[in-house]
Design a protein around this motif. Structure first.
Motif, PDB file in Angstrom:
ATOM      1  N   PRO A 153      -0.379   0.231   7.093  1.00  0.00           N
ATOM      2  CA  PRO A 153      -1.016   1.528   6.834  1.00  0.00           C
ATOM      3  C   PRO A 153      -0.918   2.533   7.974  1.00  0.00           C
ATOM      4  O   PRO A 153      -1.379   3.650   7.819  1.00  0.00           O
ATOM      5  CB  PRO A 153      -2.497   1.159   6.621  1.00  0.00           C
TER       6      PRO A 153
ATOM      7  N   GLU B 292      -6.388   5.984   7.460  1.00  0.00           N
ATOM      8  CA  GLU B 292      -5.242   6.422   8.264  1.00  0.00           C
ATOM      9  C   GLU B 292      -4.531   7.620   7.659  1.00  0.00           C
ATOM     10  O   GLU B 292      -3.983   8.449   8.372  1.00  0.00           O
ATOM     11  CB  GLU B 292      -4.228   5.274   8.402  1.00  0.00           C
ATOM     12  N   ASN B 293      -4.525   7.702   6.351  1.00  0.00           N
ATOM     13  CA  ASN B 293      -3.746   8.749   5.710  1.00  0.00           C
ATOM     14  C   ASN B 293      -4.592   9.830   5.065  1.00  0.00           C
ATOM     15  O   ASN B 293      -4.068  10.683   4.350  1.00  0.00           O
ATOM     16  CB  ASN B 293      -2.812   8.121   4.659  1.00  0.00           C
TER      17      ASN B 293
ATOM     18  N   TYR C 207      -5.817   2.015   4.888  1.00  0.00           N
ATOM     19  CA  TYR C 207      -4.797   2.941   4.441  1.00  0.00           C
ATOM     20  C   TYR C 207      -5.372   4.313   4.135  1.00  0.00           C
ATOM     21  O   TYR C 207      -4.815   5.352   4.505  1.00  0.00           O
ATOM     22  CB  TYR C 207      -4.112   2.370   3.196  1.00  0.00           C
TER      23      TYR C 207
ATOM     24  N   VAL D 156      -6.128   1.242  -3.085  1.00  0.00           N
ATOM     25  CA  VAL D 156      -5.488   0.968  -1.793  1.00  0.00           C
ATOM     26  C   VAL D 156      -6.523   0.470  -0.797  1.00  0.00           C
ATOM     27  O   VAL D 156      -7.705   0.732  -0.925  1.00  0.00           O
ATOM     28  CB  VAL D 156      -4.818   2.221  -1.187  1.00  0.00           C
TER      29      VAL D 156
ATOM     30  N   ASN E 176       0.823  -1.210   0.000  1.00  0.00           N
ATOM     31  CA  ASN E 176       0.000   0.000   0.000  1.00  0.00           C
ATOM     32  C   ASN E 176       0.853   1.253   0.000  1.00  0.00           C
ATOM     33  O   ASN E 176       0.556   2.228  -0.688  1.00  0.00           O
ATOM     34  CB  ASN E 176      -0.901   0.016   1.243  1.00  0.00           C
ATOM     35  N   GLU E 177       1.932   1.222   0.802  1.00  0.00           N
ATOM     36  CA  GLU E 177       2.862   2.359   0.845  1.00  0.00           C
ATOM     37  C   GLU E 177       3.359   2.670  -0.552  1.00  0.00           C
ATOM     38  O   GLU E 177       3.457   3.822  -0.961  1.00  0.00           O
ATOM     39  CB  GLU E 177       4.093   2.006   1.691  1.00  0.00           C
TER      40      GLU E 177
END
Lengths: 318, 352, 276
Positions: free
Chosen positions: C240, B240-241, B237, B233, B216-217
Motif C-alpha cells: 500500500p 496511504e492513498n 491502503y 481495501v 489492494n492495488e
C-alpha cells in the motif's frame, strides 16, 4: 617415412572418431536430460492433480463453477479465457511482429533498424508486474474510454463487441499479452528473414521484382518455418503469462460472448490463489489447472504441427 | 580481422571482470552478518509491519536477523508444516485438518490487527459521506441492489441525488485474508450470503456485474477507473492513498468510518480470542468498526532445535508487546493490551 | 507498373508502421516506468539493503547481487544443455525422438512459471527442507530452455549445408566442424535466443516464491535463500505504500536498463559480419 605419416593419420582418425563419438553422446545426453525434465514436470503435475482428477473426472473440463468454499471446481471458463486471450494476442502480435520484422530485416537502413530492434527486444525485459500495473492504469482506461466504445459503435452488432464495457476485459488482456509477445515474434522473425539465402533475395531483385514483392513472395515464404516456430513460442508465453493478465482481465470465471466482458485464464487462477490455498482438494484443483495448461499447449502445438505438414511440406527447401 | 575480434573479447572480458570486482567490493563493504538468521513465511498482509518490527528488533539485538517473506498465508502454513521455516504467519489460524498434518502441537498467537474500508467511485461529491447499512452492503455484494439510485441506498442518503449508475462490485481476485474477513462479516450480517456464498479467502462472487482485482492495488485501481464501482481495501491502503470510504452502520446503529481507533475498539470487545474462536467482525459498540480481523503467527510447542525456538519466541514476544508501538507508523492497528497479554502467555507455553 | 509500385510502397510503409508501433509502445511503457521510478533510482538505492517502509536509506543492493547470481547460474545451466540439444536437433533432427523433443520444448514454453517453480520446489527444496538460490536457478533454466533450444536449432540449420560439408571435406572431425565452424556461423541467432531468454527470466517472480524465497540481507551462498530484484519489485508494487511503489518502479527501471546493457554489450562484443 611413409609409416610415420600413416601412423600420424591413424592417430588423427582415431582421435577424431573418439571425439566425434563423445560429441554425439554429449548432445544426445543433453537432449535426453531436457526431455526427462519436461516429462518429470508433467509427472509432478499429474501426481499433484490426482486428488482433483479422481474427484471431478472429466467434468472438470466442462463445469463452470469455481467455489473454494464448497470444494466444487470446474475449469471451462478459464479454458475459454486462456484460449481466446492468447489467440487474440497471437493474431495481433503476429501481424505487428512479422511485418515489423520484415521492415527491420530488410527495408530499414541500419541506423534505424539497429536501435529499433533494441527497443523492441527491450519489451521482453519489462517485468510482468510492471506490465500489469501499466495495463491497469494506462491501457485499460484508454481502451475503456476511447477504443472499446469506438468498436462498439461501429461493430456493435457482432456479439464480440456487444455488451457493457468494463476496463478490465478479455480484450484488454489480449492486447496486453500481444504487447508482451511481440519481441519474441519480431526478434526471431527478423533473424530468420535476414538468414534467407542472399541469392534468393538478390535474384528476385535482379528480375525486377520490387523490394516488397520480394519480401512477400520470396523472403517470408523462405522464412516461414522459423516465423511459425517463433509464433508457437510466443503463443506458449501468452498461455503461461500469470501476473500481467490477472491485473487486467477482471478475474471473473464466467463465459460471455463479448470481448469487452471480464474473464479469467488458467494461469491467472493459479497465480491468484496458489499461495493462499490450504486444503488438499483446492491445491489439487489448482495444480490440475497447471496440468490443463500443459495439455492445452500440447493440443495447440499438435494441431499447429498438423497444419504445418499439410501446408508447408511441398515447399520446405533450404 | 582476428586482432579486432580479440580486442572485442578483451573488452567484454574486462567489463565482466570489473563487474565481478565491483560486486566483491560491495560484499566486503557490507555490514557484518548477524550470528543467527531466523526465517518466517506467510501472510502478505502483515509483511510491512513485520519488516519494520524485525528491523527494530535487530537493532536492539544485533545477534539475530529475521528473514520474513510474504509468500501468502497458504504458503506460510505449507512451509510451516514442512518445517522449512522457523515460524509461519497466516491471516486465518490453522484449522483442524492443517493442525493434524503438522503432526505436533502448535502454538498460535495473534500478532497484528487490521481493518478494511469500503471505497467507492461516484461522479458526484457526497460531503456528508456515503452512508450504507450492513444489510445494504451485503445486498450490493449479493447483486440484489444493482444501481446506485436504488431506494435502499437513496433513503440512507437523502441529502444527495445519487446517479442512475449501475454498481460494479469489485473484489479481490487473489486469495487473501482480507477477503476472509470481509466474507466473514457478510456471512454474519446476511444469512442469505452465508448460505449462498460463505466465508473464505477465495469465494464465488454472486453479483452479476463484478470484477476481481489482484491485491489492494488491483482493487483500488479498478475502483478508481470504473465509475460506479465499490470495493473493499485494507486500512493501510486507504490511509496511504487518501481514499474515499463509506460510512458503515455498525450493529449498534452508529455510522462509523474505518480508522485505527474504530478497529481497535472492535478488537477490545473480545479480549479472549483463541485460534478456534477468532472472529471480531460486527462487534457491538458506539465506535466499533464492523470489518476487522487478526493475523496469526504459529510455532511448534515442542521444538527440536531449542536454541532457534528460544530466539524465535523472544522475537515474537517482543513483536506482540513492545513491537506494537511501531504499528501505527506503518498504518497498522496496535493489538489491544489485553490481547497482547494473552498472546505473551500463549508463547510461554512453548517447551524449551 | 504503377499499381505494383504503389502496393509495394504501401507494404513497406505498413511494415515500417508496425515496427514503429512496437517501439513506440516500449517507449510509452519505459516513459511511464521512468516517470514513476527515476526519482528513486539513487546511489543509496543501488548500494543499500532494504529498510522498512518510510525509513529512508533503503535499497535493493542485495536483490541486484542476488539476481546476478541466480540468473547467472541459470544461464550456466541452460546454455550448455540448450545449445547441445539444439545442435542435436539441427544435425540429427529427423528421428521421432527429435520430433518429440521439439514438441516438448514448444509445450514447455506454455507452462506457467509458477508450476515450474513448484517443480523446482518439489525436487530441490522440499527434500532438503531448505530454500536456496540454486533451486531458483534451476527453475529459471527450465524457463529459458525452450527459447534457447529452438533458436539454436533454427539458426544452426540455417547455416548453409555447404559450409559444414566443406569443413568436413578438409578432414576436420564432425565434432570440430560443428563447434568451430557451424556454431560460430549461427552465433547471431543463438545470441538473440539467449538474450530473449535472459530478458524473459529477468522479470519473473512466481517461481522465486518457493525456491529462492527471498531475503532482506546480504547473501552470496547459492545454497541459501537469496534476494532477487524482480521479487523485490513485485513485493513492493503490490504494497500500500507510496515509498515502496517508487522503489518498485525504480527497480523495474533498473531491470530494463540491465537487460538493455546486456543486449548492447553482447551484440557489440560478439558481432558477426552483416549479411547485407
Amino acid at each position: 617415412m611413409n609409416a610415420s605419416i600413416q601412423a600420424l593419420e591413424q592417430r588423427h582418425v582415431r582421435r577424431s572418431l573418439v571425439s566425434d563419438r563423445a560429441f554425439v553422446l554429449f548432445i544426445y545426453l543433453a537432449t535426453l536430460l531436457f526431455v526427462a525434465t519436461v516429462l518429470g514436470l508433467f509427472a509432478m503435475l499429474l501426481l499433484g492433480s490426482w486428488t482433483s482428477i479422481r474427484e471431478f473426472g472429466f467434468s472438470f473440463l466442462w463445469t463452470s463453477e469455481w467455489n473454494p468454499i464448497t470444494g466444487r471446481f470446474g475449469a471451462l471458463p478459464m479454458i475459454y479465457g486462456t484460449v481466446v486471450s492468447s489467440l487474440t494476442a497471437l493474431v495481433l502480435a503476429g501481424i505487428v511482429g512479422v511485418f515489423g520484422a520484415a521492415y527491420l530485416a530488410d527495408f530499414a537502413p541500419r541506423f534505424i533498424s539497429v536501435p529499433l530492434s533494441f527497443l523492441i527486444e527491450l519489451l521482453a525485459a519489462v517485468p510482468s508486474v510492471v506490465f500489469g500495473l501499466w495495463g491497469l492504469f494506462v491501457l485499460a482506461p484508454v481502451l475503456r474510454t476511447v477504443v472499446d466504445p469506438f468498436l462498439q459503435a461501429h461493430f456493435g452488432m457482432v456479439p464480440l463487441f456487444s455488451g457493457p464495457i468494463f476496463g478490465s476485459s478479455l480484450f484488454t488482456a489480449g492486447i496486453l499479452l500481444a504487447i508482451m509477445i511481440i519481441p519474441t515474434i519480431s526478434a526471431i522473425s527478423r533473424d530468420v528473414i535476414a538468414a534467407v539465402i542472399p541469392e534468393h533475395r538478390e535474384g528476385s531483385l535482379a528480375l525486377g521484382v520490387t523490394r516488397w514483392e520480394t519480401m512477400w513472395h520470396v523472403l517470408l515464404p523462405g522464412a516461414r518455418s522459423g516465423i511459425f516456430g517463433a509464433c508457437i513460442l510466443a503463443l506458449g508465453r501468452a498461455f503461461g503469462e500469470t501476473i500481467a493478465t490477472t491485473m487486467v482481465i477482471g478475474n471473473k470465471p464466467a463465459i460471455a460472448a463479448s470481448l469487452f466482458a471480464p474473464s479469467y485464464t488458467l494461469a491467472s487462477v493459479v497465480a491468484n490463489e496458489f499461495t493462499e490455498a490450504t486444503t488438499d482438494m483446492y491445491l489439487s484443483a489448482l495444480i490440475e489447472l497447471g496440468l490443463l495448461l500443459f495439455v492445452v499447449s500440447m493440443i495447440v502445438n499438435a494441431a499447429a504441427r498438423v497444419l504445418t505438414w499439410t501446408l508447408l511440406r511441398p515447399s520446405k527447401g533450404r | 580481422m582476428s586482432s579486432k575480434f580479440f580486442s572485442r573479447r578483451t573488452i567484454l572480458g574486462s567489463i565482466v571482470s570489473a563487474v565481478l570486482v565491483g560486486l566483491l567490493g560491495m560484499t566486503v563493504a557490507a555490514p557484518a552478518l548477524a550470528d543467527t538468521q531466523l526465517t518466517g513465511a506467510g501472510s502478505t498482509f502483515v509483511y510491512p509491519f513485520f519488516s519494520k518490527a524485525f528491523y527494530e528488533y535487530s537493532r536492539k539485538h544485533t545477534d539475530v536477523n529475521v528473514n520474513y517473506q510474504s509468500i501468502g498465508s497458504g504458503g506460510g502454513i505449507q512451509q510451516f508444516i514442512a518445517r522449512t521455516v522457523d515460524f509461519g504467519a497466516s491471516d486465518v489460524p490453522m484449522n483442524a485438518d492443517e493442525l493434524k498434518r503438522a503432526g505436533a502441537p502448535v502454538v498460535q498467537i495473534p500478532v497484528a490487527l487490521g481493518g478494511e474500508a469500503i471505497t467507492y467511485n461516484l461522479p458526484v461529491e457526497i460531503k456528508a459521506g456515503l452512508k450504507l447499512t450492513r444489510e445494504a452492503l451485503a445486498d450490493i455484494y449479493l447483486g440484489k441492489i444493482a444501481k446506485w439510485n436504488d431506494p435502499e441506498i437513496a433513503k440512507l442518503n437523502s441529502q444527495t441525488t445519487l446517479p442512475d449508475l449501475p454498481i460494479v462490485v469489485v473484489h479481490r481476485s487473489d486469495g487473501s485474508g482480507t477477503t476472509f474477513i470481509f466474507t466473514d462479516f457478510l456471512s454474519t450480517v446476511s444469512s442469505e450470503w452465508k448460505e449462498k456464498v460463505g466465508t473464505g479467502k477465495s469465494v464465488q462472487w454472486p453479483a452479476q456485474s463484478s470484477v476481481g482485482g489482484k491485491g489492494n492495488e488491483g482493487v483500488a485501481g479498478q475502483v478508481r477507473q470504473t465509475p460506479g464501482a465499490i470495493g473493499y481495501v485494507e486500512l493501510a491502503y486507504v490511509l496511504e492513498n487518501h481514499m474515499e470510504q463509506v460510512l458503515l452502520q455498525n450493529v449498534s446503529g452508529k455510522y462509523v468510518a474505518c480508522t485505527e481507533a474504530t478497529v481497535q475498539a472492535a478488537a477490545a470487545t473480545k479480549p479472549d480470542i483463541t485460534p478456534r474462536d477468532f472472529s471480531i467482525v460486527d462487534r457491538k459498540g458506539n465506535d466499533t468498526w464492523p470489518i476487522a480481523g487478526y493475523t496469526w503467527a504459529m510455532l511448534y510447542a515442542d521444538p527440536t532445535d531449542k536454541v532457534r525456538a528460544k530466539l524465535t519466541q523472544d522475537v515474537l514476544a517482543w513483536t506482540v508487546t513492545e513491537g506494537q508501538a511501531i504499528a501505527s507508523s506503518v498504518d497498522y492497528v496496535p493489538l489491544p493490551r489485553n490481547v497482547q497479554a494473552s498472546a505473551k502467555k500463549a508463547l510461554a507455553q512453548i517447551h524449551l | 507498373m504503377r499499381t505494383r509500385d504503389l502496393s509495394s510502397g504501401f507494404g513497406v510503409v505498413i511494415s515500417a508502421l508496425c515496427a514503429g508501433l512496437a517501439a513506440a509502445i516500449l517507449l510509452l511503457i519505459l516513459g511511464y516506468v521512468a516517470r514513476e521510478g527515476a526519482g528513486a533510482l539513487t546511489w543509496t538505492y543501488l548500494s543499500q539493503i532494504p529498510r522498512p517502509v518510510n525509513v529512508p536509506g533503503g535499497g535493493v543492493a542485495n536483490g541486484i547481487v542476488g539476481s546476478f547470481i541466480i540468473i547467472g547460474i541459470a544461464a550456466l545451466i541452460a546454455v550448455p544443455i540448450g545449445t547441445l540439444a539444439g545442435i542435436y536437433l539441427a544435425l540429427y533432427g529427423r528421428s521421432w525422438f527429435a520430433e518429440t523433443t521439439r514438441f516438448l520444448a514448444d509445450v514447455l514454453s506454455g507452462v506457467p512459471s509458477i508450476a515450474i517453480g513448484l517443480f523446482a520446489y518439489t525436487v530441490f527444496v522440499a527434500p532438503f527442507k531448505h530454500f536456496s538460490a540454486v533451486s531458483a536457478s534451476i527453475a529459471f533454466a527450465v524457463l529459458m530452455l525452450p527459447l534457447i533450444i529452438r533458436t539454436a536449432e533454427e539458426s544452426i540449420s540455417r547455416v548453409p549445408v555447404r559450409i559444414r560439408e566443406s569443413a568436413l571435406a578438409w578432414g576436420i572431425s564432425s565434432y570440430a566442424a560443428t563447434i568451430h565452424i557451424v556454431v560460430p556461423a549461427a552465433r547471431s541467432g543463438m545470441i538473440t535466443g539467449l538474450l530473449l531468454a535472459l530478458a524473459r527470466v529477468t522479470g519473473e517472480t512466481a517461481p522465486l516464491l518457493f525456491t529462492a524465497f527471498g531475503s532482506q540481507f546480504w547473501e552470496l551462498n547459492p545454497t541459501n535463500p537469496m534476494a532477487e530484484l524482480s521479487l523485490q519489485v513485485f513485493t513492493y508494487a503490490i504494497s500500500p505504500y507510496e515509498d515502496w511503489h517508487r522503489q518498485a518502479w525504480a527497480g523495474a527501471l533498473l531491470l530494463i536498463i540491465a537487460v538493455f546493457i546486456l543486449n548492447v554489450g553482447a551484440r557489440f562484443a560478439l558481432r558477426t559480419q552483416t549479411r547485407r
